[in-house]
Design an enzyme around this catalytic site. Structure first.
Site, PDB file in Angstrom:
ATOM      1  N   GLY A  10       0.829  -1.210   0.000  1.00 22.49           N
ATOM      2  CA  GLY A  10       0.000   0.000   0.000  1.00 22.49           C
ATOM      3  C   GLY A  10       0.857   1.251   0.000  1.00 22.49           C
ATOM      4  O   GLY A  10       0.565   2.231   0.683  1.00 22.49           O
ATOM      5  N   ALA A  11       1.926   1.225  -0.810  1.00 20.19           N
ATOM      6  CA  ALA A  11       2.961   2.252  -0.720  1.00 20.19           C
ATOM      7  C   ALA A  11       2.707   3.476  -1.586  1.00 20.19           C
ATOM      8  O   ALA A  11       3.515   4.401  -1.591  1.00 20.19           O
ATOM      9  CB  ALA A  11       4.314   1.647  -1.108  1.00 20.19           C
ATOM     10  N   GLY A  14      -0.754   7.912   1.395  1.00 16.81           N
ATOM     11  CA  GLY A  14      -0.977   7.898   2.832  1.00 16.81           C
ATOM     12  C   GLY A  14       0.211   7.440   3.649  1.00 16.81           C
ATOM     13  O   GLY A  14       1.360   7.817   3.395  1.00 16.81           O
ATOM     14  N   GLY A  16       1.600   4.550   3.847  1.00 14.80           N
ATOM     15  CA  GLY A  16       2.551   3.722   3.109  1.00 14.80           C
ATOM     16  C   GLY A  16       3.601   4.558   2.417  1.00 14.80           C
ATOM     17  O   GLY A  16       4.809   4.276   2.505  1.00 14.80           O
ATOM     18  N   SER A 139      -5.398  -1.705  14.058  1.00 17.02           N
ATOM     19  CA  SER A 139      -6.216  -0.557  14.458  1.00 17.02           C
ATOM     20  C   SER A 139      -6.880  -0.835  15.798  1.00 17.02           C
ATOM     21  O   SER A 139      -7.139  -1.996  16.156  1.00 17.02           O
ATOM     22  CB  SER A 139      -7.293  -0.287  13.405  1.00 17.02           C
ATOM     23  OG  SER A 139      -8.275   0.629  13.899  1.00 17.02           O
ATOM     24  N   TYR A 164     -14.447  -4.078   8.865  1.00 15.81           N
ATOM     25  CA  TYR A 164     -13.119  -3.507   9.110  1.00 15.81           C
ATOM     26  C   TYR A 164     -12.575  -3.979  10.450  1.00 15.81           C
ATOM     27  O   TYR A 164     -11.404  -4.375  10.559  1.00 15.81           O
ATOM     28  CB  TYR A 164     -13.197  -1.985   9.078  1.00 15.81           C
ATOM     29  CG  TYR A 164     -11.857  -1.307   9.206  1.00 15.81           C
ATOM     30  CD1 TYR A 164     -10.931  -1.351   8.168  1.00 15.81           C
ATOM     31  CD2 TYR A 164     -11.510  -0.632  10.374  1.00 15.81           C
ATOM     32  CE1 TYR A 164      -9.690  -0.732   8.288  1.00 15.81           C
ATOM     33  CE2 TYR A 164     -10.276  -0.002  10.500  1.00 15.81           C
ATOM     34  CZ  TYR A 164      -9.371  -0.060   9.446  1.00 15.81           C
ATOM     35  OH  TYR A 164      -8.139   0.547   9.574  1.00 15.81           O
TER      36      TYR A 164
END
Length: 283
Positions: A10-11, A14, A16, A139, A164
């Protein structure tokens, strides 16, 4: 981080992207793992400019596809003989039920199963490092999560909150069980809560749904770099070298919900995840 090889999922945006930039600034060679070539290439150019480093490369992988993960991992192993740090940062929030390529509900499929398979595929490289580290972004939402083994495809009763939370609980249970299995090796694994971070997670790229709420709340959120601080600490700090099986908030170990510390639940999730993905962890 000079001489260290880091891979970040996820780079392209954000936390990442912030993680990539900061670790590259510290001297690490960084592999950006992204699903989209166009977004990945744009992020690669930005990361090189902001970090001042040329030792950043892009590799494509769709964490919602077991075939894509295996193809990426084979390409990675052919290119690199070791991996010092794997940051499992990618995360999706789906406002309505969506499925991965393999038929799983998107959030459990990408946030947990995708990273479970990816980590298993890259573990031989981590074991060859001087001191391998695995960093899982979870999270505080894990506290209300529940794994439903009676519905392995997560076909019914899924909404954005419970879906989630379930995936984030899975991240911690995975961390706990993997740490147990890695005892006696030089590889550590830890999870973290980044806080409420101003990223585009939850914003529909096609419809733009969620953008107005995001703009309204952004002033109250952490920046991506602030959210990434604990992941960067776990990836780079000498103080974190002996930490394993922990859940951190703001760089310090924190308590998890009772379900997340249940060894039996962790072992059950591991067995389920192996059965769903076909992952083989070679220790």
């Amino acid at each position: 981080m000079e001489g260290k090889l880091v891979a970040v999922t996820g780079a392209n945006a954000g936390m990442g992207l912030a993680t990539v930039v900061e670790l590259a600034r510290m001297g690490a060679e960084v592999v950006m793992i992204c699903r989209s070539r166009s977004r990945g290439e744009a992020a690669l150019a930005r990361a090189k400019e902001e970090s001042g480093s040329k030792a950043i490369t892009l590799m494509l992988c769709d964490l919602g596809s077991f075939a894509s993960i295996r193809g990426f991992a084979e390409a990675f192993r052919n290119r690199y003989d070791r991996l010092d740090v794997l940051v499992n940062n990618a995360g999706v929030v789906s406002l309505k039920r969506q499925s991965t390529e393999d038929g799983y509900e998107l959030m459990i499929g990408v946030n947990h199963l995708g990273h479970f398979l990816l980590t298993g595929e890259l573990l031989p490289c981590l074991l060859r490092a001087e001191q391998g580290r695995i960093v899982n972004v979870s999270s505080g939402a894990h506290k209300i999560g529940r794994i439903r083994y009676d519905d392995p495809w997560m076909l019914s009763g899924v909404n954005v909150v419970n879906g989630y939370a379930r995936s984030k609980l899975a991240n911690i249970l995975f961390t706990k069980e993997l740490a147990r299995r890695l005892q006696g090796t030089k590889v550590t694994v830890n999870a973290l809560h980044p806080g409420a971070v101003a990223t585009d997670i939850g914003v529909d790229r096609k419809s733009g749904f969620g953008k107005s709420v995001h703009r309204l709340l952004k002033p109250f959120f952490r920046t991506p770099l602030e959210g990434a601080a604990t992941a960067i600490y776990l990836a780079s700090s000498p103080d974190a070298a002996r930490m394993t099986g922990l859940y951190l908030i703001d760089g310090s170990p924190a308590r998890v919900a009772g379900t997340a510390s249940d060894e039996g639940e962790a072992a059950r999730l591991w067995a389920w995840s192996e059965a769903q993905t076909g992952a083989v962890y070679s220790l």
